[in-house]
Each structure stands twice: as structure tokens, then as C-alpha cells.
Design a protein around this motif. Structure first.
Motif, PDB file in Angstrom:
ATOM      1  N   GLY A   1     155.617  75.600  27.228  1.00  6.53           N
ATOM      2  CA  GLY A   1     156.061  75.350  28.593  1.00  6.53           C
ATOM      3  C   GLY A   1     154.945  75.524  29.602  1.00  6.53           C
ATOM      4  O   GLY A   1     154.821  74.742  30.550  1.00  6.53           O
ATOM      5  N   THR A   2     154.116  76.518  29.393  1.00  5.99           N
ATOM      6  CA  THR A   2     153.011  76.726  30.332  1.00  5.99           C
ATOM      7  C   THR A   2     151.959  75.633  30.186  1.00  5.99           C
ATOM      8  O   THR A   2     151.221  75.369  31.134  1.00  5.99           O
ATOM      9  N   ASN A   3     151.880  75.001  29.025  1.00  4.04           N
ATOM     10  CA  ASN A   3     150.971  73.857  28.884  1.00  4.04           C
ATOM     11  C   ASN A   3     151.369  72.747  29.835  1.00  4.04           C
ATOM     12  O   ASN A   3     150.513  72.103  30.446  1.00  4.04           O
ATOM     13  N   ALA A   4     152.654  72.512  29.957  1.00  2.00           N
ATOM     14  CA  ALA A   4     153.120  71.477  30.882  1.00  2.00           C
ATOM     15  C   ALA A   4     152.765  71.856  32.315  1.00  2.00           C
ATOM     16  O   ALA A   4     152.316  71.020  33.101  1.00  2.00           O
ATOM     17  N   ILE A   5     152.931  73.118  32.659  1.00  2.00           N
ATOM     18  CA  ILE A   5     152.584  73.577  34.008  1.00  2.00           C
ATOM     19  C   ILE A   5     151.081  73.441  34.240  1.00  2.00           C
ATOM     20  O   ILE A   5     150.643  72.993  35.299  1.00  2.00           O
TER      21      ILE A   5
ATOM     22  N   GLY B   1     141.432  74.744  33.146  1.00  2.00           N
ATOM     23  CA  GLY B   1     142.755  74.169  32.911  1.00  2.00           C
ATOM     24  C   GLY B   1     142.771  73.288  31.681  1.00  2.00           C
ATOM     25  O   GLY B   1     143.708  73.328  30.889  1.00  2.00           O
ATOM     26  N   THR B   2     141.713  72.504  31.496  1.00  2.00           N
ATOM     27  CA  THR B   2     141.623  71.639  30.317  1.00  2.00           C
ATOM     28  C   THR B   2     141.553  72.466  29.039  1.00  2.00           C
ATOM     29  O   THR B   2     142.231  72.160  28.048  1.00  2.00           O
ATOM     30  N   ILE B   3     140.733  73.513  29.055  1.00  2.00           N
ATOM     31  CA  ILE B   3     140.623  74.391  27.877  1.00  2.00           C
ATOM     32  C   ILE B   3     141.978  75.009  27.559  1.00  2.00           C
ATOM     33  O   ILE B   3     142.384  75.081  26.392  1.00  2.00           O
ATOM     34  N   ASN B   4     142.703  75.438  28.587  1.00  2.00           N
ATOM     35  CA  ASN B   4     143.997  76.063  28.361  1.00  2.00           C
ATOM     36  C   ASN B   4     145.010  75.071  27.806  1.00  2.00           C
ATOM     37  O   ASN B   4     145.763  75.387  26.886  1.00  2.00           O
ATOM     38  N   VAL B   5     145.042  73.867  28.338  1.00  2.00           N
ATOM     39  CA  VAL B   5     145.999  72.864  27.856  1.00  2.00           C
ATOM     40  C   VAL B   5     145.699  72.478  26.411  1.00  2.00           C
ATOM     41  O   VAL B   5     146.581  72.484  25.553  1.00  2.00           O
TER      42      VAL B   5
ATOM     43  N   LEU C   1     146.138  70.897  36.379  1.00  2.59           N
ATOM     44  CA  LEU C   1     144.949  70.107  36.076  1.00  2.59           C
ATOM     45  C   LEU C   1     144.955  68.795  36.864  1.00  2.59           C
ATOM     46  O   LEU C   1     143.949  68.415  37.470  1.00  2.59           O
ATOM     47  N   LEU C   2     146.087  68.125  36.873  1.00  3.00           N
ATOM     48  CA  LEU C   2     146.214  66.889  37.639  1.00  3.00           C
ATOM     49  C   LEU C   2     146.015  67.149  39.132  1.00  3.00           C
ATOM     50  O   LEU C   2     145.350  66.379  39.823  1.00  3.00           O
ATOM     51  N   GLY C   3     146.573  68.245  39.632  1.00  8.32           N
ATOM     52  CA  GLY C   3     146.395  68.602  41.035  1.00  8.32           C
ATOM     53  C   GLY C   3     144.934  68.848  41.376  1.00  8.32           C
ATOM     54  O   GLY C   3     144.454  68.421  42.435  1.00  8.32           O
ATOM     55  N   GLY C   4     144.211  69.528  40.499  1.00 14.68           N
ATOM     56  CA  GLY C   4     142.784  69.758  40.725  1.00 14.68           C
ATOM     57  C   GLY C   4     141.997  68.461  40.771  1.00 14.68           C
ATOM     58  O   GLY C   4     141.100  68.291  41.606  1.00 14.68           O
ATOM     59  N   LEU C   5     142.340  67.540  39.884  1.00 14.31           N
ATOM     60  CA  LEU C   5     141.661  66.239  39.893  1.00 14.31           C
ATOM     61  C   LEU C   5     141.960  65.458  41.172  1.00 14.31           C
ATOM     62  O   LEU C   5     141.068  64.832  41.752  1.00 14.31           O
ATOM     63  N   VAL C   6     143.216  65.514  41.617  1.00 17.37           N
ATOM     64  CA  VAL C   6     143.591  64.807  42.841  1.00 17.37           C
ATOM     65  C   VAL C   6     142.870  65.414  44.047  1.00 17.37           C
ATOM     66  O   VAL C   6     142.326  64.696  44.889  1.00 17.37           O
ATOM     67  N   VAL C   7     142.851  66.742  44.126  1.00 18.99           N
ATOM     68  CA  VAL C   7     142.180  67.398  45.254  1.00 18.99           C
ATOM     69  C   VAL C   7     140.687  67.083  45.237  1.00 18.99           C
ATOM     70  O   VAL C   7     140.096  66.777  46.276  1.00 18.99           O
TER      71      VAL C   7
ATOM     72  N   PHE D   1     148.015  73.440  23.110  1.00 12.59           N
ATOM     73  CA  PHE D   1     148.610  72.450  22.214  1.00 12.59           C
ATOM     74  C   PHE D   1     148.131  72.635  20.775  1.00 12.59           C
ATOM     75  O   PHE D   1     148.897  72.421  19.832  1.00 12.59           O
ATOM     76  N   LEU D   2     146.887  73.043  20.583  1.00 14.54           N
ATOM     77  CA  LEU D   2     146.405  73.302  19.226  1.00 14.54           C
ATOM     78  C   LEU D   2     147.150  74.477  18.591  1.00 14.54           C
ATOM     79  O   LEU D   2     147.537  74.420  17.419  1.00 14.54           O
ATOM     80  N   VAL D   3     147.348  75.532  19.370  1.00 16.91           N
ATOM     81  CA  VAL D   3     148.079  76.691  18.841  1.00 16.91           C
ATOM     82  C   VAL D   3     149.531  76.317  18.557  1.00 16.91           C
ATOM     83  O   VAL D   3     150.097  76.703  17.535  1.00 16.91           O
ATOM     84  N   THR D   4     150.145  75.541  19.452  1.00 16.52           N
ATOM     85  CA  THR D   4     151.524  75.121  19.239  1.00 16.52           C
ATOM     86  C   THR D   4     151.636  74.247  17.993  1.00 16.52           C
ATOM     87  O   THR D   4     152.553  74.413  17.187  1.00 16.52           O
ATOM     88  N   ASP D   5     150.693  73.333  17.799  1.00 15.59           N
ATOM     89  CA  ASP D   5     150.703  72.483  16.606  1.00 15.59           C
ATOM     90  C   ASP D   5     150.550  73.312  15.341  1.00 15.59           C
ATOM     91  O   ASP D   5     151.224  73.073  14.348  1.00 15.59           O
ATOM     92  N   ARG D   6     149.690  74.300  15.419  1.00 15.21           N
ATOM     93  CA  ARG D   6     149.492  75.166  14.238  1.00 15.21           C
ATOM     94  C   ARG D   6     150.762  75.955  13.949  1.00 15.21           C
ATOM     95  O   ARG D   6     151.150  76.123  12.796  1.00 15.21           O
ATOM     96  N   MET D   7     151.425  76.447  14.998  1.00 12.82           N
ATOM     97  CA  MET D   7     152.660  77.193  14.795  1.00 12.82           C
ATOM     98  C   MET D   7     153.741  76.302  14.203  1.00 12.82           C
ATOM     99  O   MET D   7     154.457  76.692  13.291  1.00 12.82           O
ATOM    100  N   LEU D   8     153.862  75.072  14.703  1.00  6.73           N
ATOM    101  CA  LEU D   8     154.863  74.164  14.154  1.00  6.73           C
ATOM    102  C   LEU D   8     154.535  73.780  12.715  1.00  6.73           C
ATOM    103  O   LEU D   8     155.438  73.546  11.910  1.00  6.73           O
TER     104      LEU D   8
END
Length: 124
Positions: free
Chosen positions: A50-54, A87-91, A59-65, A95-102
Motif C-alpha cells: 500500500g505504501t508503494n502506491a502512495i 522515492g524511486t528506490i523505495n517503490v 514520486l509523480l508529484g516530485g516529477l510534476v513539481v 515491489f521487489l520485496v512484495t514479489d519475493r514475499m508472494l
């Protein structure tokens, strides 16, 4: 003299706004820590999804600004680029950790059974 009074009032408003924003940031940090510390270990990875989505939105906001600032100072540009990189590193990491968990929940294929289904023409 009126300009000096107006400048003093503006400085007070800015410092009051800055103080209020800092207070909100500190309180949000305490609330976030209190909430996350009570979450069981089994729920940490789904929450990270969920925090990846946030963070994607951040990240998108930073790019827009960064793209819309008409004439950013060097400090503004550096802070925005660092925020975008973190932000990119965190996203990506999330997702890599989530994929590994799944992947831990996937059933393992039995090699003998896979060969048997291939021989019968039913498998890949």
C-alpha cells in the motif's frame, strides 16, 4: 514605517505557518510510529504494498513539481532530484520485496510430475 510593520506581520505569519507545519510533521511521525509498531509482522509486507502506491504518487508529484518550476534554484533542484531518487528506490525495492514475499506462497512444482504431464502432452 508602515512597510516595516507589514514586513514584521508577514514574517510572523510565515514563522507561525512554518511552526504549525513542523508541529504537524512531528505529530504525524509519532502517530505513524505508534500505528506501525502495533502491526503484527505478518501484515508488514501487505502494508508495504500500500505504501508503494502512495510513494508512486509522491514520486509523480516530485516529477510534476520539478517540471513546472519556472526557474528553480540549485538547492530546489537538488532537493527535488534527491526526493525523486529516494522515492524511486523505495517503490522499486518495495515491489521487489512484495514479489519475493508472494513467491514464498507459490506451490513448488514436482519435477517428476512435470515430466510425466509433458510426456502425456498435457503440460508445457
Amino acid at each position: 514605517m508602515a512597510g516595516g510593520v507589514a514586513g514584521g506581520v508577514a514574517a510572523d505569519v510565515v514563522s507561525a505557518g512554518l511552526l504549525a507545519n513542523l508541529a504537524i510533521l512531528v505529530l504525524a511521525g509519532f502517530v505513524g510510529f505508534a500505528v506501525i509498531s502495533k502491526v503484527p509482522n505478518t501484515l508488514h509486507t501487505p502494508l508495504m504494498s500500500g505504501t508503494n502506491a502512495i510513494h508512486g504518487i509522491v514520486l509523480l508529484g516530485g516529477l510534476v513539481v520539478l517540471g513546472r518550476l519556472p526557474d528553480p534554484s540549485a538547492l530546489d533542484a537538488v532537493i527535488l532530484v534527491v526526493a525523486i531518487v529516494f522515492g524511486t528506490i523505495n517503490v522499486v525495492g518495495g515491489f521487489l520485496v512484495t514479489d519475493r514475499m508472494l513467491g514464498m506462497f507459490k506451490t513448488k512444482r514436482d519435477p517428476a510430475r512435470v515430466d510425466e504431464t509433458r510426456a502425456q502432452g498435457r503440460g508445457r
